[in-house]
Write a protein that holds these residues in place. Structure first.
Motif, PDB file in Angstrom:
ATOM      1  N   SER A  60      19.635  82.127  20.587  1.00 16.17           N
ATOM      2  CA  SER A  60      20.713  82.858  19.927  1.00 16.17           C
ATOM      3  C   SER A  60      21.059  84.146  20.690  1.00 16.17           C
ATOM      4  N   ASP A  61      20.045  84.834  21.186  1.00 15.49           N
ATOM      5  CA  ASP A  61      20.290  86.063  21.962  1.00 15.49           C
ATOM      6  C   ASP A  61      21.023  85.780  23.274  1.00 15.49           C
ATOM      7  N   ILE A  62      20.738  84.634  23.868  1.00 18.57           N
ATOM      8  CA  ILE A  62      21.432  84.276  25.125  1.00 18.57           C
ATOM      9  C   ILE A  62      22.898  83.950  24.830  1.00 18.57           C
TER      10      ILE A  62
ATOM     11  N   LEU B  45      10.066 104.463  23.693  1.00 14.81           N
ATOM     12  CA  LEU B  45       9.163 103.841  24.672  1.00 14.81           C
ATOM     13  C   LEU B  45       9.848 103.560  26.001  1.00 14.81           C
ATOM     14  N   THR B  46      11.147 103.295  25.938  1.00 15.18           N
ATOM     15  CA  THR B  46      11.826 102.802  27.148  1.00 15.18           C
ATOM     16  C   THR B  46      12.703 103.863  27.823  1.00 15.18           C
ATOM     17  N   GLN B  47      12.628 105.116  27.326  1.00 11.54           N
ATOM     18  CA  GLN B  47      13.593 106.110  27.830  1.00 11.54           C
ATOM     19  C   GLN B  47      13.385 106.488  29.299  1.00 11.54           C
TER      20      GLN B  47
ATOM     21  N   ILE C  25      23.393  87.858  14.787  1.00  8.36           N
ATOM     22  CA  ILE C  25      23.022  88.493  13.518  1.00  8.36           C
ATOM     23  C   ILE C  25      21.584  88.105  13.188  1.00  8.36           C
ATOM     24  N   SER C  26      20.651  88.884  13.724  1.00  6.40           N
ATOM     25  CA  SER C  26      19.241  88.618  13.426  1.00  6.40           C
ATOM     26  C   SER C  26      18.709  89.587  12.376  1.00  6.40           C
ATOM     27  N   ASP C  27      19.190  90.828  12.414  1.00  3.80           N
ATOM     28  CA  ASP C  27      18.688  91.836  11.462  1.00  3.80           C
ATOM     29  C   ASP C  27      19.646  92.091  10.303  1.00  3.80           C
TER      30      ASP C  27
ATOM     31  N   TYR D  50      28.829  92.199  26.134  1.00  2.00           N
ATOM     32  CA  TYR D  50      27.797  93.183  25.837  1.00  2.00           C
ATOM     33  C   TYR D  50      28.069  93.794  24.462  1.00  2.00           C
ATOM     34  N   ARG D  51      27.124  94.666  24.052  1.00  2.00           N
ATOM     35  CA  ARG D  51      27.333  95.351  22.776  1.00  2.00           C
ATOM     36  C   ARG D  51      28.269  96.545  22.931  1.00  2.00           C
ATOM     37  N   ASN D  52      28.577  96.915  24.170  1.00  2.00           N
ATOM     38  CA  ASN D  52      29.281  98.190  24.366  1.00  2.00           C
ATOM     39  C   ASN D  52      30.770  98.060  24.687  1.00  2.00           C
TER      40      ASN D  52
ATOM     41  N   GLY E  56      10.939 104.513  13.326  1.00  3.85           N
ATOM     42  CA  GLY E  56      11.642 103.278  12.972  1.00  3.85           C
ATOM     43  C   GLY E  56      11.676 102.357  14.182  1.00  3.85           C
ATOM     44  N   GLU E  57      12.096 101.124  13.948  1.00  3.06           N
ATOM     45  CA  GLU E  57      12.068 100.126  15.021  1.00  3.06           C
ATOM     46  C   GLU E  57      12.929 100.537  16.221  1.00  3.06           C
ATOM     47  N   PHE E  58      14.172 100.913  15.942  1.00  3.78           N
ATOM     48  CA  PHE E  58      15.076 101.180  17.062  1.00  3.78           C
ATOM     49  C   PHE E  58      14.717 102.495  17.745  1.00  3.78           C
ATOM     50  N   GLY E  59      14.291 103.486  16.944  1.00  2.00           N
ATOM     51  CA  GLY E  59      13.854 104.764  17.505  1.00  2.00           C
ATOM     52  C   GLY E  59      12.638 104.568  18.393  1.00  2.00           C
ATOM     53  N   LEU E  60      11.747 103.682  17.977  1.00  2.00           N
ATOM     54  CA  LEU E  60      10.537 103.414  18.765  1.00  2.00           C
ATOM     55  C   LEU E  60      10.900 102.777  20.110  1.00  2.00           C
ATOM     56  N   ILE E  61      11.794 101.798  20.074  1.00  2.00           N
ATOM     57  CA  ILE E  61      12.196 101.141  21.338  1.00  2.00           C
ATOM     58  C   ILE E  61      12.834 102.175  22.267  1.00  2.00           C
ATOM     59  N   ASP E  62      13.731 103.015  21.729  1.00  2.00           N
ATOM     60  CA  ASP E  62      14.367 104.065  22.549  1.00  2.00           C
ATOM     61  C   ASP E  62      13.307 104.973  23.150  1.00  2.00           C
TER      62      ASP E  62
ATOM     63  N   GLY F  37      19.570  96.565  31.406  1.00  2.00           N
ATOM     64  CA  GLY F  37      18.164  96.602  31.025  1.00  2.00           C
ATOM     65  C   GLY F  37      18.012  96.533  29.522  1.00  2.00           C
ATOM     66  N   VAL F  38      17.217  97.421  28.983  1.00  2.00           N
ATOM     67  CA  VAL F  38      16.954  97.454  27.546  1.00  2.00           C
ATOM     68  C   VAL F  38      18.232  97.804  26.794  1.00  2.00           C
ATOM     69  N   GLY F  39      18.414  97.210  25.615  1.00  2.00           N
ATOM     70  CA  GLY F  39      19.482  97.682  24.739  1.00  2.00           C
ATOM     71  C   GLY F  39      20.512  96.659  24.324  1.00  2.00           C
ATOM     72  N   ASP F  40      20.464  95.483  24.896  1.00  2.00           N
ATOM     73  CA  ASP F  40      21.432  94.466  24.442  1.00  2.00           C
ATOM     74  C   ASP F  40      20.646  93.257  23.927  1.00  2.00           C
ATOM     75  N   ASP F  41      21.354  92.169  23.617  1.00  2.00           N
ATOM     76  CA  ASP F  41      20.653  90.979  23.142  1.00  2.00           C
ATOM     77  C   ASP F  41      19.767  90.407  24.237  1.00  2.00           C
ATOM     78  N   ALA F  42      20.177  90.607  25.480  1.00  2.00           N
ATOM     79  CA  ALA F  42      19.402  90.083  26.601  1.00  2.00           C
ATOM     80  C   ALA F  42      19.603  90.977  27.815  1.00  2.00           C
TER      81      ALA F  42
ATOM     82  N   THR G  63      13.469  87.991  25.090  1.00  2.00           N
ATOM     83  CA  THR G  63      12.146  87.651  24.543  1.00  2.00           C
ATOM     84  C   THR G  63      12.061  88.035  23.080  1.00  2.00           C
ATOM     85  N   ASP G  64      11.446  87.197  22.285  1.00  2.00           N
ATOM     86  CA  ASP G  64      11.176  87.531  20.882  1.00  2.00           C
ATOM     87  C   ASP G  64       9.795  87.037  20.515  1.00  2.00           C
ATOM     88  N   MET G  65       9.120  87.808  19.694  1.00  2.00           N
ATOM     89  CA  MET G  65       7.768  87.453  19.294  1.00  2.00           C
ATOM     90  C   MET G  65       7.748  87.221  17.783  1.00  2.00           C
TER      91      MET G  65
HETATM   92  P1  ADP Z   1      17.171  91.527  19.239  1.00  2.00           P
HETATM   93  O1  ADP Z   1      17.145  91.884  17.777  1.00  2.00           O
HETATM   94  O2  ADP Z   1      18.528  91.165  19.732  1.00  2.00           O
HETATM   95  O3  ADP Z   1      16.107  90.528  19.623  1.00  2.00           O
HETATM   96  P2  ADP Z   1      15.654  93.906  19.686  1.00  2.00           P
HETATM   97  O4  ADP Z   1      16.132  94.815  18.619  1.00  2.00           O
HETATM   98  O5  ADP Z   1      14.361  93.195  19.518  1.00  2.00           O
HETATM   99  O6  ADP Z   1      16.802  92.866  20.030  1.00  2.00           O
HETATM  100  O7  ADP Z   1      15.552  94.704  21.049  1.00  2.00           O
HETATM  101  C1  ADP Z   1      16.585  95.565  21.481  1.00  2.00           C
HETATM  102  C2  ADP Z   1      16.422  95.846  22.964  1.00  2.00           C
HETATM  103  O8  ADP Z   1      15.189  96.526  23.217  1.00  2.00           O
HETATM  104  C3  ADP Z   1      16.391  94.602  23.842  1.00  2.00           C
HETATM  105  O9  ADP Z   1      17.053  94.928  25.054  1.00  2.00           O
HETATM  106  C4  ADP Z   1      14.908  94.386  24.094  1.00  2.00           C
HETATM  107  O10 ADP Z   1      14.676  93.697  25.310  1.00  2.00           O
HETATM  108  C5  ADP Z   1      14.389  95.812  24.157  1.00  2.00           C
HETATM  109  N1  ADP Z   1      12.974  95.965  23.761  1.00  2.00           N
HETATM  110  C6  ADP Z   1      12.439  95.709  22.531  1.00  2.00           C
HETATM  111  N2  ADP Z   1      11.123  96.015  22.498  1.00  2.00           N
HETATM  112  C7  ADP Z   1      10.807  96.478  23.745  1.00  2.00           C
HETATM  113  C8  ADP Z   1       9.592  96.954  24.361  1.00  2.00           C
HETATM  114  N3  ADP Z   1       8.450  97.024  23.673  1.00  2.00           N
HETATM  115  N4  ADP Z   1       9.634  97.356  25.651  1.00  2.00           N
HETATM  116  C9  ADP Z   1      10.792  97.262  26.343  1.00  2.00           C
HETATM  117  N5  ADP Z   1      11.968  96.839  25.834  1.00  2.00           N
HETATM  118  C10 ADP Z   1      11.986  96.446  24.544  1.00  2.00           C
END
Ligand code: ADP
Ligand code: MG
Length: 355
Positions: free
Chosen positions: A88-90, A26-28, A241-243, A162-164, A18-24, A40-45, A59-61
């Motif tokens: 919005s994330d800022i 990759l970035t662990q 509220i993006s998701d 923060y989210r925490n 899943g999306e969040f599991g994948l981010i966790d 670092g990773v895990g909040d809106d910014a 960053t958002d793509m």
């Molecule tokens: P949002 O929905 O607020 O834009 P995301 O769910 O996209 O946030 O991202 C959650 C967190 O994971 C953020 O801190 C983001 O910077 C980080 N993140 C997302 N994708 C990656 C990646 N491929 N590599 C490193 N960090 C990432």
């Protein structure tokens, strides 16, 4: 490797995580090495310590075919939205955006005139939100369009949210209304399907300006950050509220180590969204909780601060933070308790929608 036992390389499908599991995943293994990397990773910014101020980066793509469909997204709106979703994330960190960089990958299908339209939208957003375009990257893509925006903002140490930070007893607040952008998207998708089936048929979008506007031209809640400052309110936690509310509440709960009790009657839903949901035979509260792309703010406040938000326009108290053991639940209007599920990527079949 022994010749007689060929090893099959392991292949895990991305969808299994899943999306969040994948981010966790990759970035662990990326510990923060610099004391200036506050978050670092895990909040809106991400948050970087620059002495007097904190720098906030997000960053958002946006990918054609996944995040936008050029059949119904005007290019100018696309440019505008690609900036706004980052700002919005800022704001969700209780910080203020100052600069953006914009990177694009494009196929030869796009003309200079088309790109000018996108940049018209980017310029309009930069003017309205008073941010500077300071760089980016341009490259070609074999197919389609990708826009990646990075927003850089500024915040003050003891005011960043923060989210925490949510605590048991805090009140859960939602700005504006939720679910409308999702219903706007479903309307656009439905008309696209009708058009594809019979190109002569005129789209039936009249009277749906509000919902379609929420999808195609969202705004970030800078006004809320201004209101917090004016009223000397610092939320205990905040997320944009993006998701969808469900997913965002789940992030706050997980990172704060708490549970949440959301009141269905407290979740703000625009009358047009409620009506359209019923027309689609969808439950309005499901659209509100799982829809996404509203770019409203979900935040928690200390109950002692309730007077500071009670009289502010467009903020709705929608529930309470509870102990972790109580889970993340919705108290329905009928008085039933339901578990709220977190969602990342979703799949939706617009052909199921009735016209
Ligand atoms: P949002 O929905 O607020 O834009 P995301 O769910 O996209 O946030 O991202 C959650 C967190 O994971 C953020 O801190 C983001 O910077 C980080 N993140 C997302 N994708 C990656 C990646 N491929 N590599 C490193 N960090 C990432
Ligand atoms: Mg966010």
């Amino acid at each position: 490797m022994p010749q007689d036992s060929p090893q099959q390389p392991q292949r895990t499908d991305v969808n299994e995580l899943g999306e969040f599991g994948l981010i966790d995943h990759l970035t662990q293994n990326f510990p923060l090495r610099n004391p200036s990397s506050l978050k670092g990773v895990g909040d809106d910014a991400a948050v970087i310590d620059n002495g007097k101020f904190l720098t906030v980066v997000s960053t958002d793509m946006l990918v054609e075919g996944i995040h936008f469909d050029l059949m119904y997204t005007p290019l100018k709106h696309l440019g505008y939205k690609s900036v706004v979703v980052n700002l919005s994330d800022i704001y969700a960190m209780n910080a203020r955006p100052k600069q953006v960089t914009v990177s694009i990958a494009l196929s030869n299908r796009f003309s200079v005139e088309a790109l000018d339209e996108i940049y018209d939208g980017i310029r309009t957003a930069c003017e309205y939100y008073k941010v500077d375009l300071v760089g980016g990257d341009t490259t070609s893509s074999p197919r389609g369009l990708v826009i990646s925006v990075t927003a850089i903002g500024q915040g003050v140490k003891d005011k960043l949210t923060y989210r925490n930070g949510a605590k048991v007893g805090d009140l859960i607040c939602i700005t504006g209304n939720v679910g409308a952008a999702y219903l706007g998207l479903q309307l656009l998708e439905r008309e696209k399907q009708v058009y594809l089936a019979s190109p002569g048929v005129q789209p039936e979008l009249e009277g749906h300006d509000y919902l379609i506007g929420r999808q195609l031209k969202p705004e970030a809640r800078r006004d809320m950050i201004d209101a917090f400052e004016k009223n000397e309110l610092v939320p205990t936690s905040m997320i944009d509220i993006s998701d969808g509310v469900a997913s965002e509440l789940f992030h706050i709960s997980k990172q704060s180590g708490v549970g949440a009790l959301l009141e269905e009657s407290g979740v703000p839903i625009h009358p047009d969204a409620a009506m359209q949901a019923l027309e689609f035979k969808l439950d309005p509260i499901t659209c509100a909780l799982s829809g996404g792309e509203d770019y409203e703010l979900l935040f928690t406040i200390n109950p002692n601060d309730v007077d500071k938000v009670k009289y502010l326009p467009d903020i709705y108290i929608a529930g309470e933070i509870v102990p972790k053991e109580d889970g993340v639940k919705l108290n329905t209007k009928g008085g039933n308790l339901h578990d709220i599920q977190a969602q990342g990527w979703r799949h939706f079949d617009p052909s199921k929608l009735v016209r």
